[in-house]
Design a protein around this motif. Structure first.
Motif, PDB file in Angstrom:
ATOM      1  N   ALA A   1       0.827  -1.211   0.000  1.00  0.00           N
ATOM      2  CA  ALA A   1       0.000   0.000   0.000  1.00  0.00           C
ATOM      3  C   ALA A   1       0.860   1.258   0.000  1.00  0.00           C
ATOM      4  O   ALA A   1       0.364   2.348   0.249  1.00  0.00           O
ATOM      5  N   VAL A   2       2.167   1.103  -0.255  1.00  0.00           N
ATOM      6  CA  VAL A   2       3.041   2.290  -0.306  1.00  0.00           C
ATOM      7  C   VAL A   2       3.016   2.871  -1.724  1.00  0.00           C
ATOM      8  O   VAL A   2       3.453   2.244  -2.679  1.00  0.00           O
ATOM      9  N   HIS A   3       2.477   4.057  -1.819  1.00  0.00           N
ATOM     10  CA  HIS A   3       2.329   4.777  -3.086  1.00  0.00           C
ATOM     11  C   HIS A   3       3.721   5.025  -3.690  1.00  0.00           C
ATOM     12  O   HIS A   3       3.972   4.708  -4.841  1.00  0.00           O
ATOM     13  N   CYS A   4       4.621   5.567  -2.890  1.00  0.00           N
ATOM     14  CA  CYS A   4       5.992   5.808  -3.338  1.00  0.00           C
ATOM     15  C   CYS A   4       6.865   6.138  -2.136  1.00  0.00           C
ATOM     16  O   CYS A   4       6.354   6.387  -1.050  1.00  0.00           O
ATOM     17  N   MET A   5       8.162   6.120  -2.366  1.00  0.00           N
ATOM     18  CA  MET A   5       9.110   6.513  -1.323  1.00  0.00           C
ATOM     19  C   MET A   5       9.940   7.677  -1.853  1.00  0.00           C
ATOM     20  O   MET A   5      10.462   7.626  -2.964  1.00  0.00           O
ATOM     21  N   ILE A   6      10.029   8.736  -1.053  1.00  0.00           N
ATOM     22  CA  ILE A   6      10.793   9.924  -1.425  1.00  0.00           C
ATOM     23  C   ILE A   6      11.983  10.026  -0.476  1.00  0.00           C
ATOM     24  O   ILE A   6      11.809  10.012   0.741  1.00  0.00           O
ATOM     25  N   ASN A   7      13.175  10.093  -1.042  1.00  0.00           N
ATOM     26  CA  ASN A   7      14.394  10.062  -0.225  1.00  0.00           C
ATOM     27  C   ASN A   7      15.185  11.359  -0.391  1.00  0.00           C
ATOM     28  O   ASN A   7      15.277  11.899  -1.487  1.00  0.00           O
ATOM     29  N   LEU A   8      15.731  11.835   0.713  1.00  0.00           N
ATOM     30  CA  LEU A   8      16.575  13.030   0.682  1.00  0.00           C
ATOM     31  C   LEU A   8      17.925  12.701   1.306  1.00  0.00           C
ATOM     32  O   LEU A   8      17.997  12.309   2.458  1.00  0.00           O
ATOM     33  N   ASP A   9      18.979  12.833   0.527  1.00  0.00           N
ATOM     34  CA  ASP A   9      20.311  12.567   1.055  1.00  0.00           C
ATOM     35  C   ASP A   9      21.260  13.599   0.451  1.00  0.00           C
ATOM     36  O   ASP A   9      21.481  13.606  -0.756  1.00  0.00           O
ATOM     37  N   MET A  10      21.793  14.471   1.307  1.00  0.00           N
ATOM     38  CA  MET A  10      22.682  15.560   0.896  1.00  0.00           C
ATOM     39  C   MET A  10      21.933  16.579   0.039  1.00  0.00           C
ATOM     40  O   MET A  10      22.035  16.604  -1.172  1.00  0.00           O
ATOM     41  N   VAL A  11      21.188  17.421   0.727  1.00  0.00           N
ATOM     42  CA  VAL A  11      20.427  18.474   0.038  1.00  0.00           C
ATOM     43  C   VAL A  11      20.848  19.854   0.524  1.00  0.00           C
ATOM     44  O   VAL A  11      20.137  20.839   0.327  1.00  0.00           O
ATOM     45  N   GLY A  12      22.033  19.937   1.146  1.00  0.00           N
ATOM     46  CA  GLY A  12      22.449  21.201   1.759  1.00  0.00           C
ATOM     47  C   GLY A  12      23.506  21.967   0.993  1.00  0.00           C
ATOM     48  O   GLY A  12      24.130  22.875   1.523  1.00  0.00           O
ATOM     49  N   ASN A  13      23.749  21.569  -0.246  1.00  0.00           N
ATOM     50  CA  ASN A  13      24.830  22.214  -0.987  1.00  0.00           C
ATOM     51  C   ASN A  13      24.334  22.741  -2.329  1.00  0.00           C
ATOM     52  O   ASN A  13      25.019  22.646  -3.343  1.00  0.00           O
ATOM     53  N   LEU A  14      23.137  23.304  -2.327  1.00  0.00           N
ATOM     54  CA  LEU A  14      22.568  23.795  -3.588  1.00  0.00           C
ATOM     55  C   LEU A  14      23.488  24.858  -4.203  1.00  0.00           C
ATOM     56  O   LEU A  14      23.838  25.836  -3.562  1.00  0.00           O
ATOM     57  N   THR A  15      23.892  24.600  -5.435  1.00  0.00           N
ATOM     58  CA  THR A  15      24.788  25.514  -6.142  1.00  0.00           C
ATOM     59  C   THR A  15      24.189  25.786  -7.520  1.00  0.00           C
ATOM     60  O   THR A  15      23.859  24.836  -8.240  1.00  0.00           O
ATOM     61  N   ASP A  16      24.052  27.052  -7.859  1.00  0.00           N
ATOM     62  CA  ASP A  16      23.453  27.450  -9.147  1.00  0.00           C
ATOM     63  C   ASP A  16      22.104  26.763  -9.388  1.00  0.00           C
ATOM     64  O   ASP A  16      21.782  26.421 -10.530  1.00  0.00           O
TER      65      ASP A  16
ATOM     66  N   ALA B   1      28.531  22.177   9.754  1.00  0.00           N
ATOM     67  CA  ALA B   1      27.302  22.973   9.644  1.00  0.00           C
ATOM     68  C   ALA B   1      27.471  24.344   8.964  1.00  0.00           C
ATOM     69  O   ALA B   1      26.617  24.721   8.151  1.00  0.00           O
ATOM     70  N   PRO B   2      28.534  25.120   9.274  1.00  0.00           N
ATOM     71  CA  PRO B   2      28.600  26.465   8.678  1.00  0.00           C
ATOM     72  C   PRO B   2      28.708  26.467   7.151  1.00  0.00           C
ATOM     73  O   PRO B   2      28.395  27.469   6.515  1.00  0.00           O
ATOM     74  N   ALA B   3      29.144  25.349   6.565  1.00  0.00           N
ATOM     75  CA  ALA B   3      29.379  25.335   5.115  1.00  0.00           C
ATOM     76  C   ALA B   3      28.103  25.176   4.292  1.00  0.00           C
ATOM     77  O   ALA B   3      28.133  25.314   3.075  1.00  0.00           O
ATOM     78  N   LEU B   4      26.981  24.868   4.946  1.00  0.00           N
ATOM     79  CA  LEU B   4      25.784  24.552   4.156  1.00  0.00           C
ATOM     80  C   LEU B   4      25.068  25.798   3.630  1.00  0.00           C
ATOM     81  O   LEU B   4      25.148  26.875   4.194  1.00  0.00           O
ATOM     82  N   ASN B   5      24.348  25.589   2.559  1.00  0.00           N
ATOM     83  CA  ASN B   5      23.514  26.631   1.965  1.00  0.00           C
ATOM     84  C   ASN B   5      22.082  26.442   2.474  1.00  0.00           C
ATOM     85  O   ASN B   5      21.305  25.675   1.910  1.00  0.00           O
ATOM     86  N   TYR B   6      21.762  27.146   3.576  1.00  0.00           N
ATOM     87  CA  TYR B   6      20.459  26.920   4.228  1.00  0.00           C
ATOM     88  C   TYR B   6      19.295  27.492   3.433  1.00  0.00           C
ATOM     89  O   TYR B   6      18.200  26.924   3.449  1.00  0.00           O
ATOM     90  N   GLU B   7      19.542  28.599   2.729  1.00  0.00           N
ATOM     91  CA  GLU B   7      18.480  29.128   1.863  1.00  0.00           C
ATOM     92  C   GLU B   7      18.153  28.105   0.776  1.00  0.00           C
ATOM     93  O   GLU B   7      16.992  27.861   0.459  1.00  0.00           O
ATOM     94  N   GLY B   8      19.197  27.511   0.234  1.00  0.00           N
ATOM     95  CA  GLY B   8      19.016  26.495  -0.798  1.00  0.00           C
ATOM     96  C   GLY B   8      18.279  25.276  -0.265  1.00  0.00           C
ATOM     97  O   GLY B   8      17.400  24.718  -0.930  1.00  0.00           O
ATOM     98  N   MET B   9      18.634  24.865   0.948  1.00  0.00           N
ATOM     99  CA  MET B   9      17.968  23.712   1.568  1.00  0.00           C
ATOM    100  C   MET B   9      16.478  23.978   1.743  1.00  0.00           C
ATOM    101  O   MET B   9      15.645  23.108   1.518  1.00  0.00           O
ATOM    102  N   ALA B  10      16.169  25.201   2.178  1.00  0.00           N
ATOM    103  CA  ALA B  10      14.767  25.559   2.389  1.00  0.00           C
ATOM    104  C   ALA B  10      14.018  25.508   1.054  1.00  0.00           C
ATOM    105  O   ALA B  10      12.893  25.019   0.968  1.00  0.00           O
TER     106      ALA B  10
END
Ligand SMILES: [Zn+2]
Length: 603
Positions: A370-385, A452-461
């Motif tokens: 009954a699982v429609h789908c699985m959505i995975n997030l791994d390393m989403v804190g380095n959004l560039t361009d 932690a300081p190296a991440l792009n938090y705006e990008g993560m959001a």
């Protein structure tokens, strides 16, 4: 994993067009950069020591996650009404009771070393067969074009004493053991910590191992013990050895007796999971899993790409994904606009090989069918361009449409996949459509600099808010997402909802893990689940089920049909082929309680 979560019918499935207003417009509950930063600050702090599976840091992170779920009113989705699903991992080892190390000096003085304190066995060592021989010091034991630490030394039939390789040294302990073997040594003694200021003893882990092929007996001793038996100053000797000079005639007449015994260390890790019931009376019995792993590589025991034995905080990998999942849970707990039940899962054991996610798919607490789908997030804190990678698109015919409508200013790199490097892979292997969000590898990946300081938090959001849109878009689909593997599309059937008495559906659980790659008649088993009726009946990997009761079994669909009407608790005779012989076995399927989303009861 039970047998009926995959392959219902194999008709090609033409997917209907998407509803026109796929993008949720009325969304003022958003994920903010500051909220994400506060999660990452905690999860990636030195206090948690890199969240290695089974450590105190991992426990603390797990407790934090569970508390967050509880505080936001999400229900436990683990076994027995818990937020946690515990699972065992065998990782590394420690000195077993048969470990022995005794030195005899030239003046016939005996020095007996204590395991775990003065010495450790070394991974890859020959075990239980003792060696006793003269000890020869070989410095770093290097042999290269312009250097030979063995020059002028006869080590045939002897035990070499040497300094261990620092992490990242290309001439690692494996190489050192191969050279020692070539030169005719029968044993190795590694002296002192692998680096200054690191652990005083080489730890018993695979990454500190010697080559098993060398067939050598090997132990590691402390710097103290080295000084005691060699008569050399440790620091000085190590410095000299690094320069390639090996003092001749060291500790002449020193002998050692070594016996190695390694016990595998068993640790307990935890997946953390919670659910938010859906608001659609019909669809709430289906699930959307939103997952990420929260473990990391600790002190760099495994998978570290830098030389330092330091805390690896794993801010991007994967405090970023974990924090985003926590914020998604908060957003949906506030909007409650999900039709299907959302299951939020944070896995441990990912860095050790997707252990936690595979454990869940083999020991599910919800009906995977009954699982429609699985959505995975791994390393989403380095959004560039604004570059975002999406993987797993090949697992369903539905993804292309959804993805093309939801680019939202991102430059999306689409991968068919699924790639095997994160937890969504376990779900795809279980026949569930997956989608994976990732902002890409970078130079801090698996290094102590992933802080932690190296991440792009705006990008993560930005990514987090996009994922919320994906969840809503996929939740808008009426049918369970079809599963695609290669060219084969499987339309999946939602499980039947209610029994006539209105009770929660009860299904039989047998615990078969079929081998889907095999196409011969019958159902070949890749394994059976722990404590399942299948295991109790004595079924095991390699068995081929050919008859169930009176019905011949040709394919997995035959079994599924049987299981849809099978009575729990009723023994049934099953014919299997094992090692070419047909034998009969009796199995008693169990009832399985699925989690009832209408009450607080979880099963
Ligand atoms: Zn990783």
């Amino acid at each position: 994993m039970n047998v009926f979560f995959l392959l219902t019918s194999l008709h090609l499935f033409a997917f209907s067009n998407l509803p026109p207003h796929i993008i949720h417009s009325d969304n003022d509950v958003l994920i903010s950069a500051s909220a994400l930063r506060s999660h990452v600050d905690f999860l990636a702090s030195d206090k948690l020591e890199g969240r290695m599976s089974g450590t105190e840091g991992e426990r603390a992170a797990g407790d934090y996650i569970a508390k967050w779920f509880k505080d936001h009113g999400l229900k436990p989705a683990g076994p027995n009404g818990s937020y946690f699903q515990e699972f065992p991992i065998t990782y590394g080892g420690e000195a077993g009771p048969e470990c022995e190390l005794t030195f005899t000096t030239s003046t016939a003085k005996k020095v007996t070393a204590e395991p775990n304190k003065d010495f450790n066995p070394v991974y890859g060592s020959v075990e239980k067969t003792p060696v006793e021989a003269e000890v020869v010091f070989v410095g770093e034991g290097r042999v290269s074009e312009n250097r030979d630490d063995y020059e002028g030394l006869d080590v045939k039939g002897k035990i070499v004493m040497l300094f261990p390789a620092a992490p990242g040294d290309r001439f690692n302990n494996n190489s050192r053991s191969r050279i020692a073997k070539e030169k005719g040594a029968v044993g190795m003694i590694f002296a002192g910590p692998i680096e200054e200021d690191s652990y005083p003893l080489m730890r018993v882990t695979r990454t500190r191992s010697i080559s098993r092929d060398a067939g050598l007996v090997a132990v590691a001793i402390t710097a103290n013990l080295f000084e005691k038996v060699s008569g050399l100053k440790y620091k000085e000797a190590r410095k000299t050895a690094a320069s390639g000079y090996v003092p001749r005639g060291f500790a002449k007449g020193l002998k050692a007796k070594i016996k190695v015994d390694i016990q595998q260390r068993k640790i307990t890790a935890r997946n953390v999971m919670a659910m938010l019931p859906g608001n659609d009376p019909k669809l709430k019995n289906q699930y959307i899993i939103i997952g990420a792993h929260y473990d990391h590589v600790g002190w760099g025991d495994i998978g570290a790409l830098d030389a330092a034995e330091k805390i690896h905080n794993g801010a991007d990998d994967n405090a970023s994904g974990t924090s985003t999942v926590l914020e998604l849970a908060r957003v949906f707990a506030q909007t409650k606009d999900n039709r299907r039940t959302l299951v939020f899962q944070l896995y441990s054991g990912e860095e050790l090989g997707l252990v936690g996610s595979f454990y869940f798919t083999k020991n599910p607490t919800i009906d995977l069918n009954a699982v429609h789908c699985m959505i995975n997030l791994d390393m989403v804190g380095n959004l560039t361009d604004d570059k975002l990678e999406l993987d797993g698109l090949a697992t369903s015919t539905a993804w292309e449409d959804i993805v093309s409508q939801l680019t939202n200013g991102f430059k999306i790199a689409k991968n068919g996949g699924p790639r095997g490097d994160s937890d969504h892979y376990a779900f795809a292997a279980a026949g569930i459509p997956v989608l994976f969000f990732h902002t890409g590898l970078h130079e801090r990946y698996h290094r102590a600099t992933d802080d932690a300081p190296a991440l792009n938090y705006e990008g993560m959001a930005k990514v987090g808010n996009l994922v919320a849109k994906y969840i809503r878009a996929v939740d808008k689909q009426e049918e369970l997402l079809p599963f695609k593997k290669g060219e084969q599309v499987t339309k999946r059937k939602p499980p039947s909802k209610e029994s006539p008495t209105g009770e929660t559906t009860r299904r039989v659980r047998v615990g078969l893990i079929p081998d889907y790659t095999n196409n011969e008649p019958g159902v070949l088993l890749a394994g059976v689940s722990a404590n399942s009726p299948a295991e109790k009946a004595g079924l095991k990997a390699g068995d081929r089920i050919v008859q169930w009761g009176t019905k011949k079994i040709n394919s997995i669909e035959d079994l599924q049909e049987i299981f849809e009407t099978a009575e729990p608790g009723k023994p049934v005779k099953v014919k299997i082929v094992r090692n070419g012989k047909e034998i009969e076995i009796t199995i008693t399927p169990e009832a399985i309680d699925l989690i009832n989303t209408d009450s607080t009861k979880a099963a």
